[in-house]
Design a protein around this motif. Structure first.
Motif, PDB file in Angstrom:
ATOM      1  N   PRO A 116     -46.369  84.648 -14.958  1.00 45.34           N
ATOM      2  CA  PRO A 116     -46.653  86.010 -14.504  1.00 45.34           C
ATOM      3  C   PRO A 116     -47.567  86.064 -13.285  1.00 45.34           C
ATOM      4  CG  PRO A 116     -47.478  85.650 -16.748  1.00 45.34           C
ATOM      5  CD  PRO A 116     -46.959  84.357 -16.260  1.00 45.34           C
ATOM      6  N   PHE A 117     -48.136  84.934 -12.886  1.00 44.08           N
ATOM      7  CA  PHE A 117     -49.046  84.932 -11.745  1.00 44.08           C
ATOM      8  C   PHE A 117     -48.333  84.409 -10.503  1.00 44.08           C
ATOM      9  CE2 PHE A 117     -51.387  83.774 -15.614  1.00 44.08           C
ATOM     10  CZ  PHE A 117     -51.999  84.989 -15.806  1.00 44.08           C
ATOM     11  N   SER A 118     -48.958  84.675  -9.339  1.00 45.33           N
ATOM     12  CA  SER A 118     -48.317  84.171  -8.130  1.00 45.33           C
ATOM     13  C   SER A 118     -48.559  82.680  -7.989  1.00 45.33           C
ATOM     14  CB  SER A 118     -48.804  84.907  -6.893  1.00 45.33           C
ATOM     15  OG  SER A 118     -49.971  85.602  -7.154  1.00 45.33           O
ATOM     16  N   VAL A 119     -47.683  82.046  -7.244  1.00 48.07           N
ATOM     17  CA  VAL A 119     -47.708  80.607  -7.062  1.00 48.07           C
ATOM     18  C   VAL A 119     -47.895  80.339  -5.578  1.00 48.07           C
ATOM     19  CG1 VAL A 119     -46.334  78.532  -7.276  1.00 48.07           C
ATOM     20  CG2 VAL A 119     -46.112  80.329  -8.963  1.00 48.07           C
ATOM     21  N   ASP A 120     -48.674  79.299  -5.255  1.00 48.12           N
ATOM     22  CA  ASP A 120     -48.816  78.933  -3.849  1.00 48.12           C
ATOM     23  C   ASP A 120     -47.695  77.980  -3.452  1.00 48.12           C
ATOM     24  OD1 ASP A 120     -51.083  80.387  -4.032  1.00 48.12           O
ATOM     25  OD2 ASP A 120     -52.438  78.663  -4.178  1.00 48.12           O
ATOM     26  N   LEU A 121     -46.849  78.419  -2.555  1.00 52.01           N
ATOM     27  CA  LEU A 121     -45.745  77.579  -2.107  1.00 52.01           C
ATOM     28  C   LEU A 121     -45.810  77.437  -0.594  1.00 52.01           C
ATOM     29  CD1 LEU A 121     -42.684  78.912  -4.126  1.00 52.01           C
ATOM     30  CD2 LEU A 121     -43.990  76.840  -4.545  1.00 52.01           C
ATOM     31  N   THR A 122     -45.279  76.328  -0.088  1.00 56.04           N
ATOM     32  CA  THR A 122     -45.243  76.160   1.370  1.00 56.04           C
ATOM     33  C   THR A 122     -43.914  76.658   1.923  1.00 56.04           C
ATOM     34  OG1 THR A 122     -44.713  73.900   0.850  1.00 56.04           O
ATOM     35  CG2 THR A 122     -46.849  74.307   1.835  1.00 56.04           C
ATOM     36  N   PHE A 123     -43.992  77.247   3.113  1.00 48.23           N
ATOM     37  CA  PHE A 123     -42.792  77.728   3.801  1.00 48.23           C
ATOM     38  C   PHE A 123     -42.842  77.241   5.224  1.00 48.23           C
ATOM     39  CE2 PHE A 123     -43.625  80.681   0.407  1.00 48.23           C
ATOM     40  CZ  PHE A 123     -42.373  80.819  -0.176  1.00 48.23           C
ATOM     41  N   ARG A 124     -41.674  77.292   5.852  1.00 52.65           N
ATOM     42  CA  ARG A 124     -41.581  76.820   7.222  1.00 52.65           C
ATOM     43  C   ARG A 124     -40.997  77.933   8.084  1.00 52.65           C
ATOM     44  NH1 ARG A 124     -37.705  71.884   8.890  1.00 52.65           N
ATOM     45  NH2 ARG A 124     -36.146  73.445   8.379  1.00 52.65           N
ATOM     46  N   GLY A 125     -41.681  78.275   9.130  1.00 53.50           N
ATOM     47  CA  GLY A 125     -41.159  79.274  10.057  1.00 53.50           C
ATOM     48  C   GLY A 125     -41.314  78.781  11.484  1.00 53.50           C
ATOM     49  N   ARG A 126     -41.252  79.689  12.410  1.00 54.00           N
ATOM     50  CA  ARG A 126     -41.275  79.279  13.806  1.00 54.00           C
ATOM     51  C   ARG A 126     -41.837  80.421  14.636  1.00 54.00           C
ATOM     52  NH1 ARG A 126     -38.436  75.439  16.373  1.00 54.00           N
ATOM     53  NH2 ARG A 126     -36.889  75.009  14.811  1.00 54.00           N
ATOM     54  N   ALA A 127     -42.650  80.073  15.620  1.00 53.82           N
ATOM     55  CA  ALA A 127     -43.046  81.069  16.613  1.00 53.82           C
ATOM     56  C   ALA A 127     -41.951  81.061  17.666  1.00 53.82           C
ATOM     57  CB  ALA A 127     -44.396  80.712  17.222  1.00 53.82           C
ATOM     58  N   SER A 128     -41.002  81.956  17.550  1.00 48.26           N
ATOM     59  CA  SER A 128     -39.775  81.867  18.330  1.00 48.26           C
ATOM     60  C   SER A 128     -40.009  82.247  19.787  1.00 48.26           C
ATOM     61  CB  SER A 128     -38.712  82.779  17.723  1.00 48.26           C
ATOM     62  OG  SER A 128     -37.594  82.811  18.562  1.00 48.26           O
ATOM     63  N   THR A 129     -39.436  81.458  20.682  1.00 51.25           N
ATOM     64  CA  THR A 129     -39.622  81.703  22.116  1.00 51.25           C
ATOM     65  C   THR A 129     -38.954  82.994  22.559  1.00 51.25           C
ATOM     66  OG1 THR A 129     -37.807  80.157  22.383  1.00 51.25           O
ATOM     67  CG2 THR A 129     -40.008  79.371  22.947  1.00 51.25           C
ATOM     68  N   SER A 130     -38.095  83.564  21.697  1.00 53.08           N
ATOM     69  CA  SER A 130     -37.442  84.811  22.090  1.00 53.08           C
ATOM     70  C   SER A 130     -38.447  85.955  22.207  1.00 53.08           C
ATOM     71  CB  SER A 130     -36.346  85.174  21.094  1.00 53.08           C
ATOM     72  OG  SER A 130     -36.928  85.363  19.822  1.00 53.08           O
ATOM     73  N   GLY A 131     -39.603  85.798  21.541  1.00 52.22           N
ATOM     74  CA  GLY A 131     -40.614  86.858  21.634  1.00 52.22           C
ATOM     75  C   GLY A 131     -41.723  86.529  22.631  1.00 52.22           C
ATOM     76  N   MET A 132     -41.452  85.561  23.533  1.00 46.83           N
ATOM     77  CA  MET A 132     -42.498  85.090  24.438  1.00 46.83           C
ATOM     78  C   MET A 132     -42.785  86.105  25.544  1.00 46.83           C
ATOM     79  SD  MET A 132     -42.723  81.298  25.992  1.00 46.83           S
ATOM     80  CE  MET A 132     -41.107  81.348  26.753  1.00 46.83           C
ATOM     81  N   GLU A 133     -44.046  86.329  25.816  1.00 45.36           N
ATOM     82  CA  GLU A 133     -44.461  87.259  26.886  1.00 45.36           C
ATOM     83  C   GLU A 133     -45.490  86.562  27.768  1.00 45.36           C
ATOM     84  OE1 GLU A 133     -46.272  90.419  24.834  1.00 45.36           O
ATOM     85  OE2 GLU A 133     -44.399  91.187  23.949  1.00 45.36           O
ATOM     86  N   GLN A 134     -45.708  87.173  28.944  1.00 46.08           N
ATOM     87  CA  GLN A 134     -46.780  86.668  29.801  1.00 46.08           C
ATOM     88  C   GLN A 134     -47.931  87.650  29.777  1.00 46.08           C
ATOM     89  OE1 GLN A 134     -44.589  85.540  33.537  1.00 46.08           O
ATOM     90  NE2 GLN A 134     -46.152  83.952  33.442  1.00 46.08           N
ATOM     91  N   GLN A 135     -49.110  87.173  29.425  1.00 46.70           N
ATOM     92  CA  GLN A 135     -50.309  88.019  29.428  1.00 46.70           C
ATOM     93  C   GLN A 135     -51.407  87.291  30.175  1.00 46.70           C
ATOM     94  OE1 GLN A 135     -51.435  88.882  25.429  1.00 46.70           O
ATOM     95  NE2 GLN A 135     -49.581  90.050  24.986  1.00 46.70           N
TER      96      GLN A 135
END
Lengths: 325, 407
Positions: free
Chosen positions: B53-72
């Motif tokens: 009934p409690f939450s579990v700590d699990l690892t996930f894999r994602g990506r900082a996708s270059t499609s959202g890249m901006e110049q600041q």
């Protein structure tokens, strides 16, 4: 054809054939062979009634004879032949079997099972029966303790395999050990004691059976005896051991022997949990390891089991004959 | 009657508590299996079922996708929320979660605590906050698809029927999805003979005739032994009592040989006959005990009125014996459903004729020894039907047990 349809069809044929036999054979007896009409009606009815018991009994006698009596003889006969079944070797299978260390291990372990499982199941069953006897929610408690009776030995083994798992995130026992700062252990690998952890599974299943029967017996005790003991100043513990238990000794014996016989049949638990490795072999699973490989050895083991059961069988028959009018 | 006349209420408490403890001890193992069968595989290996009934700590894999890249301000920046990433999102349907730790390498997915700003291996820095928002900065353009982000996140409890679908069809979620996209229905997958469903059907096919046939045969025999006079009756009754305890093992080799010789071989017919033979002694014993107790007057007056034994049996004894018939039926049903030994020997060992117990003990435990999602679910599929029968018909079961052994 879909398996479901095939199943239903075969069920209909099997059951239909059985109903058909009883109906047709009685019809034949009453209408064709000895019809209850015509000049010889009285004689015909008498003759029909002399034959009818055997019509009723025939399928049962045939099935019992073929599936339980013949195998006793057949197994013994087969156990005197070699592995291929073409050479008569007298008691060769038995002598080589007694020389096998694994057989001796299985025999000793089985002895442990026969001593521990019936004793613990009967004891716990009696305890629960007595404790729940006057409880308002006693029937619910009994029902839950009786529940493992419905679970297959394979299912029960899986349930306990999980409890015994050496991974503290799966096995409850190792989780407790780790919680108190210990190192996880592989319970099925602990020499000698792993036998007892396997026995726990069968005790878990059989306690409910013992409880149901013993609680029936406890209810059947005449209340005057208990009232008299209370008046004489006996406490609950004394009443239990000195008044109740002596009156249900017969039932305790029945429960004990029934579980003993079961213990000698059950191969599922050891087969599923350890396959007889790590020093947990018992006779029924030892036999299964020779089944399909060496029929001579397998039947010899089966016959040894039969010999162990024999005293119980004789005792049962003697008891039954006593009770019969 | 109250035989606790002289006892204090403390003993009553002790009794209540010890029964509670016993019931819990008896129940917990089964509950563990049941709970596990509804849990996701990752959750099972990450935490015990008692933490379901409690939450579990699990690892996930994602990506900082270059499609959202901006110049600041002359820097290349990727901003976003990791919980919105396609690879992570299916476990966080509402797009929210709690990041405990994160990492930049698969080998160390929880190297840094949430909120830290760390160096990326290919240059630049990365910050992942507790709410999942991240910001990657670099003086140069991010190459490829963008840097990988690994997170350790609290996963809400996830109870699913997914395991059941997997076990019954024998195909995992992805395989099922593909098959259904190719136009197959779930029903077709069930009947494709790859999962436990076929074994479930086989168990029924074995169990139902193996329950009904011995009852029919035994009822007639029990009537003859209880109410008909013929020579050898006492001997037959003694024989039945003796045969009650003949170990099954004895029958395996000679009967399998016999079945092979007469052409039945390893088949459903063979196993029905075997179960019938093995179940008969108990059936005859229980039913005879019950039938002997029926009132003699009813049976005799029917006979005086000209009823034959067949009619007396069908119209009087059989309906009156219903409780005993029911209790034996439950016994035999449970016994044949749960049997492993007879099924192993008398049924062929091909996948499409195996019953559930054999499939679980021989196949699943062997090949899936550590996959508790599969094992727990398969076990629960196999014990569900007996449990239903047990809880609905318990009354008859108890009555039958008592009739058989208490004198």
């Amino acid at each position: 054809m879909s398996p479901l349809l095939q199943g239903v069809l075969t069920i209909l044929i099997g059951v239909g054939g059985c109903v058909g036999y009883f109906y047709a054979s009685n019809l034949f007896l009453d209408k064709v062979l000895y019809p209850a009409s015509g000049p010889n009606i009285g004689r015909n009815i008498n003759r029909a009634n002399r034959i009818r018991p055997w019509l009723f009994l025939m399928p049962a006698v045939l099935a019992l004879g073929l599936y339980l009596v013949y195998p006793v003889v057949g197994s013994f006969y087969r156990s005197l032949f070699n592995r291929a079944g073409d050479e008569f070797i007298w008691f060769g299978n038995y002598t080589s079997m007694f020389g096998d260390a694994e057989f001796r291990e299985a025999f000793v372990n089985n002895l442990l099972w026969v001593l521990v499982v019936p004793a613990m199941s009967t004891f716990l069953g009696l305890l629960v029966a007595q404790l729940t006897d006057r409880l308002s929610w006693g029937n619910i408690a009994k029902s839950l303790i009786f529940m493992p009776m419905a679970i297959s030995f394979v299912g029960a083994s899986l349930i306990w395999k999980m409890v015994y798992s050496n991974n503290p995130d799966i096995g409850l026992i190792n989780a407790i050990i780790v919680f108190f700062g210990g190192e996880p252990v592989d319970i099925m690998l602990i020499p000698f004691w792993n036998n007892f952890f396997l026995m726990v599974i069968l005790i878990w299943i059989q306690t409910g059976f013992a409880m149901v029967i013993l609680s029936g017996a406890l209810r059947g005790i005449p209340e005057e005896t208990i009232e008299a003991a209370i008046i004489d100043g006996a406490g609950p513990v004394q009443i239990f051991f000195k008044i109740k238990v002596p009156q249900i000794v017969g039932t305790i014996m029945v429960v004990w022997t029934t579980i003993t016989i079961l213990v000698l049949k059950v191969f599922d638990i050891v087969y599923t949990m350890t396959s007889g490795n790590f020093g947990t072999q018992i006779l029924p699973s030892y036999m299964m390891s020779y089944m399909f490989r060496d029929d001579g050895r397998a039947t010899a083991v089966a016959f040894v089991i039969m010999l162990v059961v024999l005293p119980v069988m004789i005792w049962n028959i003697v008891q039954a004959r006593k009770e019969m009018r | 009657m109250d035989n606790n006349a002289g006892t204090k209420s403390s003993l009553g408490w002790a009794v209540n508590i010890s029964v509670v403890v016993l019931v819990l001890l008896w129940l917990i193992p089964t509950v563990g299996l049941l709970v596990s069968s509804f849990r996701d595989r990752d959750q099972i290996s990450a935490s015990g079922w008692w933490q379901a009934p409690f939450s579990v700590d699990l690892t996930f894999r994602g990506r900082a996708s270059t499609s959202g890249m901006e110049q600041q301000n002359g820097l290349y920046v990727i901003e976003g929320n990791i919980f919105a990433d396609a690879e992570v999102a299916d476990r966080f349907p509402d797009g929210e979660g709690t990041v405990i730790a994160f990492g930049t390498r698969g080998a160390a997915p929880s190297q840094y605590t949430a909120g830290e700003t760390v160096e990326l291996r290919r240059g630049g820095t990365l910050t992942v906050n507790t709410d999942g928002s991240f910001r990657a900065e670099n003086a140069e353009e991010f190459s490829g698809q963008g840097p990988r982000i690994y997170i350790l996140a609290e996963t809400p409890p996830d109870l699913t029927l997914n395991n059941y679908a997997t076990v019954l069809t024998g195909k995992n979620e992805l395989e099922r999805k593909n098959a259904i996209e190719q136009g197959q229905t779930f029903r077709q997958l069930l009947f494709a003979d790859e999962g436990l469903f076929i074994n479930f059907v086989n168990t029924f096919t074995v169990t139902i005739p193996a329950t009904i046939i011995p009852i029919l045969i035994a009822a007639f025999a029990a009537y003859a032994l209880a109410w008909m006079e013929f020579p050898g009756r006492g001997l037959l009754i003694a024989a039945v009592v003796g045969l009650l305890v003949v170990p099954l093992q004895l029958a395996l080799v000679p009967l399998l040989n016999l079945h092979n010789q007469v052409g039945i071989g390893q088949s459903f017919v063979g196993i029905w006959l075997a179960h019938t033979g093995f179940g008969l002694p108990l059936a005859i014993y229980l039913l005879r005990n019950y039938m002997v107790g029926l009132p003699r007057d009813i049976i005799e007056s029917a006979k005086v009125d000209g009823a034959t034994d067949f009619q007396v049996f069908m119209k009087i004894v059989l309906p009156l014996s219903f409780p005993a018939l029911a209790s034996f039926a439950i016994f035999q049903f449970l016994w044949t459903w749960n049997d492993l030994l007879v099924a192993k020997v008398f049924l062929p060992s091909s996948a499409e004729t195996k019953v559930m117990t054999v499939k679980i003990a021989d196949d699943l435990l062997g090949s899936r020894g550590g996959d508790w999602d599969i094992l727990a679910t398969a076990a629960f599929v196999s014990i569900a039907v007996p449990l239903i029968v047990f809880f609905t018909m318990q009354r008859y079961l108890v009555r039958g047990l008592l009739a058989g052994s208490v004198k």
